[in-house]
Design a protein around this motif. Structure first.
Motif, mmCIF file in Angstrom:
data_model
loop_
_atom_site.group_PDB
_atom_site.id
_atom_site.type_symbol
_atom_site.label_atom_id
_atom_site.label_comp_id
_atom_site.label_asym_id
_atom_site.label_seq_id
_atom_site.Cartn_x
_atom_site.Cartn_y
_atom_site.Cartn_z
ATOM 1 N N SER A 161 1.691 -39.728 -43.097
ATOM 2 C CA SER A 161 1.460 -39.554 -41.784
ATOM 3 C C SER A 161 2.400 -38.288 -41.396
ATOM 4 O O SER A 161 1.801 -37.568 -40.440
ATOM 5 C CB SER A 161 1.561 -40.757 -40.653
ATOM 6 N N THR A 162 3.662 -38.747 -41.624
ATOM 7 C CA THR A 162 4.647 -37.539 -41.071
ATOM 8 C C THR A 162 4.216 -36.188 -41.723
ATOM 9 O O THR A 162 4.282 -35.142 -41.196
ATOM 10 C CB THR A 162 6.165 -37.757 -41.441
ATOM 11 N N LYS A 163 3.899 -36.190 -43.043
ATOM 12 C CA LYS A 163 3.575 -34.754 -43.646
ATOM 13 C C LYS A 163 2.400 -34.159 -43.241
ATOM 14 O O LYS A 163 2.402 -33.144 -42.937
ATOM 15 C CB LYS A 163 3.777 -35.064 -45.211
ATOM 16 N N ALA A 164 1.128 -34.976 -42.870
ATOM 17 C CA ALA A 164 0.053 -34.728 -42.333
ATOM 18 C C ALA A 164 0.377 -33.829 -40.858
ATOM 19 O O ALA A 164 -0.293 -32.859 -40.653
ATOM 20 C CB ALA A 164 -0.984 -35.723 -42.277
ATOM 21 N N SER A 165 1.195 -34.569 -40.333
ATOM 22 C CA SER A 165 1.347 -34.075 -38.834
ATOM 23 C C SER A 165 2.030 -32.787 -38.962
ATOM 24 O O SER A 165 1.801 -31.644 -38.169
ATOM 25 C CB SER A 165 2.400 -34.835 -38.191
ATOM 26 N N PRO A 172 -0.301 -25.076 -37.020
ATOM 27 C CA PRO A 172 -1.151 -24.299 -36.488
ATOM 28 C C PRO A 172 -0.702 -24.202 -35.194
ATOM 29 O O PRO A 172 -1.108 -23.194 -34.508
ATOM 30 C CB PRO A 172 -2.385 -25.029 -36.775
ATOM 31 N N THR A 173 -0.117 -24.933 -34.615
ATOM 32 C CA THR A 173 0.317 -24.954 -33.061
ATOM 33 C C THR A 173 1.452 -23.885 -33.249
ATOM 34 O O THR A 173 1.696 -23.136 -32.394
ATOM 35 C CB THR A 173 0.797 -26.268 -32.688
ATOM 36 N N LEU A 174 2.405 -24.068 -34.044
ATOM 37 C CA LEU A 174 3.684 -23.352 -33.824
ATOM 38 C C LEU A 174 3.294 -21.877 -34.403
ATOM 39 O O LEU A 174 3.995 -20.714 -33.664
ATOM 40 C CB LEU A 174 4.661 -23.961 -34.798
ATOM 41 N N LYS A 175 2.344 -21.600 -35.197
ATOM 42 C CA LYS A 175 2.337 -20.265 -35.399
ATOM 43 C C LYS A 175 1.692 -19.383 -34.252
ATOM 44 O O LYS A 175 1.834 -18.290 -34.275
ATOM 45 C CB LYS A 175 1.335 -20.052 -36.903
ATOM 46 N N VAL A 187 4.984 -18.739 -39.701
ATOM 47 C CA VAL A 187 5.127 -20.261 -39.868
ATOM 48 C C VAL A 187 4.054 -20.428 -41.207
ATOM 49 O O VAL A 187 2.973 -20.383 -40.983
ATOM 50 C CB VAL A 187 4.718 -20.967 -38.781
ATOM 51 N N ASN A 188 4.613 -21.096 -42.130
ATOM 52 C CA ASN A 188 3.862 -21.644 -43.185
ATOM 53 C C ASN A 188 4.315 -22.920 -43.629
ATOM 54 O O ASN A 188 5.497 -23.419 -43.321
ATOM 55 C CB ASN A 188 3.834 -20.483 -44.328
ATOM 56 N N SER A 189 3.659 -23.326 -44.615
ATOM 57 C CA SER A 189 4.092 -24.835 -45.296
ATOM 58 C C SER A 189 3.866 -24.796 -46.998
ATOM 59 O O SER A 189 2.857 -24.301 -47.104
ATOM 60 C CB SER A 189 3.446 -25.834 -44.696
ATOM 61 N N VAL A 190 4.714 -25.429 -47.589
ATOM 62 C CA VAL A 190 4.896 -25.267 -48.883
ATOM 63 C C VAL A 190 4.728 -26.893 -49.327
ATOM 64 O O VAL A 190 5.463 -27.777 -48.923
ATOM 65 C CB VAL A 190 6.122 -24.956 -49.640
ATOM 66 N N VAL A 244 1.200 -13.092 -43.586
ATOM 67 C CA VAL A 244 0.944 -14.501 -43.994
ATOM 68 C C VAL A 244 1.394 -15.382 -43.017
ATOM 69 O O VAL A 244 2.656 -15.618 -42.970
ATOM 70 C CB VAL A 244 1.288 -14.860 -45.419
ATOM 71 N N THR A 245 0.420 -15.998 -42.232
ATOM 72 C CA THR A 245 1.259 -17.076 -41.313
ATOM 73 C C THR A 245 0.033 -18.265 -40.975
ATOM 74 O O THR A 245 -1.176 -17.975 -41.107
ATOM 75 C CB THR A 245 1.344 -16.548 -39.876
ATOM 76 N N GLY A 246 0.544 -19.311 -40.921
ATOM 77 C CA GLY A 246 -0.434 -20.483 -40.487
ATOM 78 C C GLY A 246 -0.926 -21.078 -41.839
ATOM 79 O O GLY A 246 -2.131 -21.773 -42.023
ATOM 80 N N VAL A 247 -0.378 -20.983 -43.105
ATOM 81 C CA VAL A 247 -1.054 -21.369 -44.353
ATOM 82 C C VAL A 247 -0.298 -22.475 -44.700
ATOM 83 O O VAL A 247 1.003 -22.598 -44.804
ATOM 84 C CB VAL A 247 -0.743 -19.953 -45.189
ATOM 85 N N ASN A 248 -1.199 -23.166 -45.619
ATOM 86 C CA ASN A 248 -0.635 -24.467 -46.408
ATOM 87 C C ASN A 248 -0.702 -24.202 -47.968
ATOM 88 O O ASN A 248 -1.849 -23.837 -48.393
ATOM 89 C CB ASN A 248 -1.264 -25.485 -45.948
ATOM 90 N N VAL A 249 0.228 -23.749 -48.341
ATOM 91 C CA VAL A 249 0.481 -23.607 -49.884
ATOM 92 C C VAL A 249 0.651 -24.842 -50.786
ATOM 93 O O VAL A 249 1.659 -25.338 -50.557
ATOM 94 C CB VAL A 249 1.258 -22.587 -50.252
ATOM 95 N N MET A 250 -0.456 -25.161 -51.597
ATOM 96 C CA MET A 250 -0.202 -26.427 -52.319
ATOM 97 C C MET A 250 0.631 -26.120 -53.657
ATOM 98 O O MET A 250 -0.056 -25.371 -54.648
ATOM 99 C CB MET A 250 -1.505 -27.043 -52.643
ATOM 100 N N VAL A 251 1.633 -26.614 -53.991
ATOM 101 C CA VAL A 251 2.491 -26.412 -55.271
ATOM 102 C C VAL A 251 2.203 -27.636 -55.689
ATOM 103 O O VAL A 251 3.334 -28.724 -55.866
ATOM 104 C CB VAL A 251 3.803 -26.120 -54.830
#
Length: 265
Positions: A161-165, A172-175, A187-190, A244-251
């Motif tokens: 739940s925390t990670k999905a949030s 997407p709000t912060l970007k 703002v992006n997420s790895v 590049v912003t607002g992107v979720n990169v799946m590693v």
């Protein structure tokens, strides 16, 4: 051919820097010539012995300590934090189905992983207000998400739940908000799957757990902390990822979902 990431002398703060991914990320930025502030909570481990790192202790669930963290970082590095890597987090090892999970357990995970992230990001944004263009041009935030945020995770719904949030609500709000303070801010997420860190190593050693983790993973391997750290550095680079912003990169080695039971032999 040398590759300039554009991060020389940029002030980078990494939360949870004494852990596996955090420590490797701190070393990666240090090699790129950044000014690295390495946050830790309870255990400093070997951060003090690593030349070029500035370790600072803080409880990320405390507003006062988080604000002090950024003030101390600014004083010791000579400039405000320009890049924030939100890496800290807890993954309670003991499994609980949601029906059996206590409110205390749920709240503790959310306090550290989610509220702590909010406090760090808020303090980061506030200390950027009114800064000159030369500081604001390099502004970036990268959060560390998880495959648990995408696929969920049985027995660890609090963590998922925390990670999905972070990945699908906050990012997407912060970007859209960060550019009101830093027009080039990104703002992006790895988001890793299983990573060979001290926190996860004992669990991964379980053959059944590892089999389930890799059942839907084409690359058939567990990531190393360096795999994550390098993606963080690439996304923070204004040269390599300036648009590049607002992107979720799946590693995650191409993971396609969860396998609840070990695959057949």
């Amino acid at each position: 051919m040398s590759l300039d990431f554009g991060l020389t002398d940029v002030h980078v703060l990494i939360s949870g820097a004494s852990g596996g991914i955090g420590r490797e990320t701190a070393l990666c930025f240090k090699e790129l010539g950044s000014k690295v502030t390495a946050h830790y909570n309870s255990s400093i481990r070997d951060l003090e012995s690593i030349s070029g790192l500035v370790p600072i202790k803080a409880d990320v669930t405390s507003e006062e300590q988080v604000d002090q963290l950024f003030e101390q970082a600014k004083q010791r590095q000579g400039r405000p934090v320009q890049v924030l890597v939100v890496n800290h987090g807890i993954w309670p090892v003991e499994p609980f189905l949601l029906a059996d999970m206590s409110l205390e357990h749920w709240q503790r995970t959310h306090d550290v992983n989610l509220t702590g992230s909010f406090l760090l990001i808020r303090a980061f944004l506030r200390q950027l207000k009114g800064q000159p263009e030369e500081i604001l041009d390099k502004v970036s935030v990268v959060t560390i998400g998880s495959t648990a945020g995408k696929f969920g995770e049985k027995d660890h719904g609090d963590y998922a739940s925390t990670k999905a949030s972070l990945m699908y609500g906050l990012l997407p709000t912060l970007k859209n908000e960060i550019v009101l303070i830093a027009p080039k801010g990104r703002v992006n997420s790895v988001n890793p799957g299983w990573v060979m860190t001290p926190m996860a190593e004992e669990t991964i050693k379980d053959d059944k757990v590892r089999a389930r983790a890799l059942a839907s993973t084409p690359l058939q391997k567990v990531a190393m902390p360096s795999d994550v750290a390098r993606q963080v550095a690439v996304l923070c680079s204004p040269v390599l990822s300036g648009h590049v912003t607002g992107v979720n990169v799946m590693v995650d080695g191409g993971m396609e979902g969860r396998c609840l039971y070990p695959p057949p032999n």
